[in-house]
Design a protein around this motif. Structure first.
Motif, PDB file in Angstrom:
ATOM      1  N   THR A 148       0.659  -1.219  -0.046  1.00 40.16           N
ATOM      2  CA  THR A 148      -0.090   0.054   0.036  1.00 40.16           C
ATOM      3  C   THR A 148       0.727   1.208  -0.098  1.00 40.16           C
ATOM      4  OG1 THR A 148      -0.063  -0.050   2.496  1.00 40.16           O
ATOM      5  CG2 THR A 148      -1.760  -1.196   1.208  1.00 40.16           C
ATOM      6  N   SER A 149       2.215   1.154   0.176  1.00 41.91           N
ATOM      7  CA  SER A 149       3.067   2.169   0.362  1.00 41.91           C
ATOM      8  C   SER A 149       3.675   2.290  -1.035  1.00 41.91           C
ATOM      9  CB  SER A 149       4.166   2.241   1.459  1.00 41.91           C
ATOM     10  OG  SER A 149       5.216   3.261   1.397  1.00 41.91           O
ATOM     11  N   VAL A 150       3.551   3.854  -1.491  1.00 39.61           N
ATOM     12  CA  VAL A 150       4.305   4.078  -2.819  1.00 39.61           C
ATOM     13  C   VAL A 150       5.673   4.301  -2.605  1.00 39.61           C
ATOM     14  CG1 VAL A 150       2.029   5.344  -3.521  1.00 39.61           C
ATOM     15  CG2 VAL A 150       4.062   6.531  -2.161  1.00 39.61           C
ATOM     16  N   HIS A 151       6.454   4.186  -1.477  1.00 38.76           N
ATOM     17  CA  HIS A 151       7.654   4.176  -1.326  1.00 38.76           C
ATOM     18  C   HIS A 151       8.148   2.916  -0.823  1.00 38.76           C
ATOM     19  CE1 HIS A 151       7.139   8.443  -1.686  1.00 38.76           C
ATOM     20  NE2 HIS A 151       6.293   8.786  -0.815  1.00 38.76           N
ATOM     21  N   LYS A 152       7.410   1.952  -1.134  1.00 37.36           N
ATOM     22  CA  LYS A 152       8.015   0.570  -0.416  1.00 37.36           C
ATOM     23  C   LYS A 152       9.284   0.048  -0.707  1.00 37.36           C
ATOM     24  CE  LYS A 152       5.715  -2.120  -4.041  1.00 37.36           C
ATOM     25  NZ  LYS A 152       4.648  -3.095  -4.367  1.00 37.36           N
ATOM     26  N   SER A 153       9.803   0.709  -1.915  1.00 36.25           N
ATOM     27  CA  SER A 153      11.094   0.005  -2.388  1.00 36.25           C
ATOM     28  C   SER A 153      12.282   0.756  -1.679  1.00 36.25           C
ATOM     29  CB  SER A 153      11.457   0.112  -3.751  1.00 36.25           C
ATOM     30  OG  SER A 153      11.090   1.506  -4.203  1.00 36.25           O
ATOM     31  N   GLN A 154      12.004   1.982  -0.883  1.00 32.13           N
ATOM     32  CA  GLN A 154      13.143   2.715  -0.556  1.00 32.13           C
ATOM     33  C   GLN A 154      13.603   2.069   0.904  1.00 32.13           C
ATOM     34  OE1 GLN A 154      11.979   6.832   0.456  1.00 32.13           O
ATOM     35  NE2 GLN A 154      11.335   7.023  -2.039  1.00 32.13           N
ATOM     36  N   PRO A 155      14.980   2.044   1.183  1.00 31.79           N
ATOM     37  CA  PRO A 155      15.670   1.324   2.301  1.00 31.79           C
ATOM     38  C   PRO A 155      15.071   1.646   3.657  1.00 31.79           C
ATOM     39  CG  PRO A 155      17.057   2.409   0.649  1.00 31.79           C
ATOM     40  CD  PRO A 155      15.795   2.933   0.519  1.00 31.79           C
ATOM     41  N   VAL A 156      14.856   0.451   4.514  1.00 32.26           N
ATOM     42  CA  VAL A 156      14.439   0.688   5.628  1.00 32.26           C
ATOM     43  C   VAL A 156      15.373  -0.084   6.640  1.00 32.26           C
ATOM     44  CG1 VAL A 156      12.504   0.026   7.505  1.00 32.26           C
ATOM     45  CG2 VAL A 156      12.048   0.938   4.994  1.00 32.26           C
ATOM     46  N   HIS A 157      16.075   0.522   7.696  1.00 32.41           N
ATOM     47  CA  HIS A 157      16.912  -0.053   8.617  1.00 32.41           C
ATOM     48  C   HIS A 157      16.246  -0.225  10.124  1.00 32.41           C
ATOM     49  CE1 HIS A 157      20.420   0.163   5.930  1.00 32.41           C
ATOM     50  NE2 HIS A 157      19.559   1.054   5.426  1.00 32.41           N
ATOM     51  N   VAL A 158      16.134  -1.270  10.747  1.00 26.89           N
ATOM     52  CA  VAL A 158      15.880  -1.340  12.233  1.00 26.89           C
ATOM     53  C   VAL A 158      17.019  -1.789  12.927  1.00 26.89           C
ATOM     54  CG1 VAL A 158      14.343  -2.583  13.911  1.00 26.89           C
ATOM     55  CG2 VAL A 158      13.598  -2.419  11.279  1.00 26.89           C
ATOM     56  N   ILE A 159      17.247  -0.855  13.958  1.00 18.19           N
ATOM     57  CA  ILE A 159      18.059  -0.637  15.104  1.00 18.19           C
ATOM     58  C   ILE A 159      17.933  -1.243  16.428  1.00 18.19           C
ATOM     59  CG2 ILE A 159      19.982   0.544  16.154  1.00 18.19           C
ATOM     60  CD1 ILE A 159      20.166   0.447  13.066  1.00 18.19           C
TER      61      ILE A 159
END
Length: 442
Positions: A23-34
């Motif tokens: 559902t997110s238009v930016h779903k391919s952008q990097p995400v990091h969990v710290i």
């Protein structure tokens, strides 16, 4: 542009899930969990009860609670939640043990959960006629003298999960989507562009190798539970913002009873869980709460403290666990779930119970609570960050950048987790939140 989520509990995992959802238009952008802990989900996300409610909340959080409950149900239907993380429909009961129980009034076991909630009066009125003999309670609940139960939930409005298994699912699916999880890692500082003062990224330290590295990002989401204030202060030392989040410690046990089997769970109760709230026994000094969970397990808690110092790491909770408190909880468990001693029955003035319960796990975890009793689900205004940091207000979506906070859910962290994750993804994406969170803003 990349987003860094600080805090790998259920709020962080939920935020990562919706940032990378279709559902997110930016779903391919990097995400990091710290995550700073060396053991995954060693805080409240792994040791909480997992009780879900749809309509037990005040007006400030009612929309968020309903959204989250519906998302829990939807996620379970789409991904086999019943088997993967023990999603079960439930029924909530209040156990009243007094000679005048049928007269109503007095305290209820779920009072501490319902402080400031709209369900308090609504539940007691709508279920006035549903006080029933204790025979209607689950077989694993030991009969007590003068014991009566009343239903305090409407059909389809409460449910149950195993929070640790849910967290593990969310972590696995986000890794499949490309989210990078870093642990045990601490965020040391924020780096900004010397010309624009925009956030460029964060400097992190691997606690095992003691090596520093840099993760470029424009968005920072802080959802570190009761550690959120200390994380924020470390990253933004010149900020005057104080979140006023404090830790509420809670002891728990996971138990197996000979009076609760998988056959009963599936056949007698048709895969339905029971949530029991009570103030009995009154001499124990707290209000016990019990939840049957998938796999024939029973979770008992309610022994809480606001005076236990918060450890620096979640896994250190085991080292500061008070053995006497665990024994207090065990004694209450035997009182409420133990086997009736031969020669006694529920009509006895004093009902001694035999300890035939198996303790599967002991727990101590810390939940974040705020002065207002409401969670904080908000973007941090640029002028509250200090050091002249600012976002690019002319950029669209995640390109704008910024700092976001989600904490202070108290005992409702699991119940409100998916809704919070969805709303946090909306805020990062720069779109209107899925529900109204005006009362939860900084």
């Amino acid at each position: 542009m990349a987003t860094v989520i600080i805090g790998g509990g259920i709020i962080g995992a939920s935020t990562a899930y919706y940032l990378t959802n279709d559902t997110s238009v930016h779903k391919s952008q990097p995400v990091h969990v710290i995550e700073s802990s060396s053991q995954p989900f060693s805080a409240a996300s792994g040791y909480a009860g997992g009780f879900l409610a749809r309509d037990w909340f005040s007006s400030a959080t009612a929309a968020l609670g309903a959204l989250s409950f519906d998302l829990h149900k939807k996620l379970a239907e789409e991904h086999g939640g019943a088997e993967k993380w023990g999603y079960m429909e439930s029924i909530a009961l209040n156990l009243d043990v007094s000679e005048h129980a049928k007269r109503r009034g007095g305290s209820r076991g779920d009072d501490w959960l319902r402080v400031g909630t709209s369900r308090a009066d609504a539940a007691s009125k709508s279920h006035e006629a549903q006080i029933s003999p204790l025979d209607s309670a689950p077989a694993w609940l030991t009969k007590q003298q003068y014991g009566h139960v009343e239903v305090i939930s409407n059909p389809g409005t409460v449910a149950q999960v195993d929070p640790r298994r849910l967290c593990e699912f969310l972590k696995d699916i986000t890794i499949e989507r490309g989210v990078r999880w870093h642990a045990p890692v601490r965020v040391l500082s924020v780096r900004k562009d010397s010309e624009t003062n925009a956030i460029e990224g964060v400097v992190v330290l691997n606690s095992e190798s003691q090596t520093e590295s840099f993760i470029p990002c424009k968005n920072i989401v802080i959802c570190a539970g009761p550690w959120t204030q200390s994380v924020f202060e470390a990253l933004f030392p010149s900020s005057s913002l104080r979140l006023r989040v404090s830790p509420l410690a809670g002891y728990s046990l996971v138990i197996r009873s000979p009076r609760h089997s998988l056959v009963q769970e599936q056949q007698t109760y048709q895969g339905r869980s029971h949530a029991i709230f009570t103030t009995h026994p009154r001499d124990c000094g707290f209000s016990p709460e019990l939840f049957s969970r998938h796999g024939g397990e029973i979770y008992i808690a309610g022994l809480n403290s606001s005076t236990i110092p918060l450890p620096s790491q979640a896994e250190e909770s085991k080292e500061i666990m008070d053995r006497e408190k665990i024994q207090d909880l065990k004694r209450v468990a035997v009182r409420l779930m133990g086997k009736l001693t031969e020669g006694h029955n529920e009509s006895s003035a004093d009902v001694p119970n035999e300890d035939d319960l198996e303790v599967l796990r002991e727990g101590l975890c810390f939940r974040p609570v705020t002065d207002t009793g409401r969670p904080i689900v908000s973007r941090v205004p640029d002028n509250a960050l200090g050091s002249g940091l600012k976002s690019d207000t002319s950029a669209p979506g995640r390109e704008r950048g910024g700092v976001f906070i989600a904490t202070g859910h108290g005992p409702w962290g699991i119940s409100q987790s998916l809704g919070t994750g969805r709303v946090m993804a909306d805020l990062v994406d720069g779109i209107k939140p899925s529900v109204n969170i005006d009362a939860l803003q900084l």
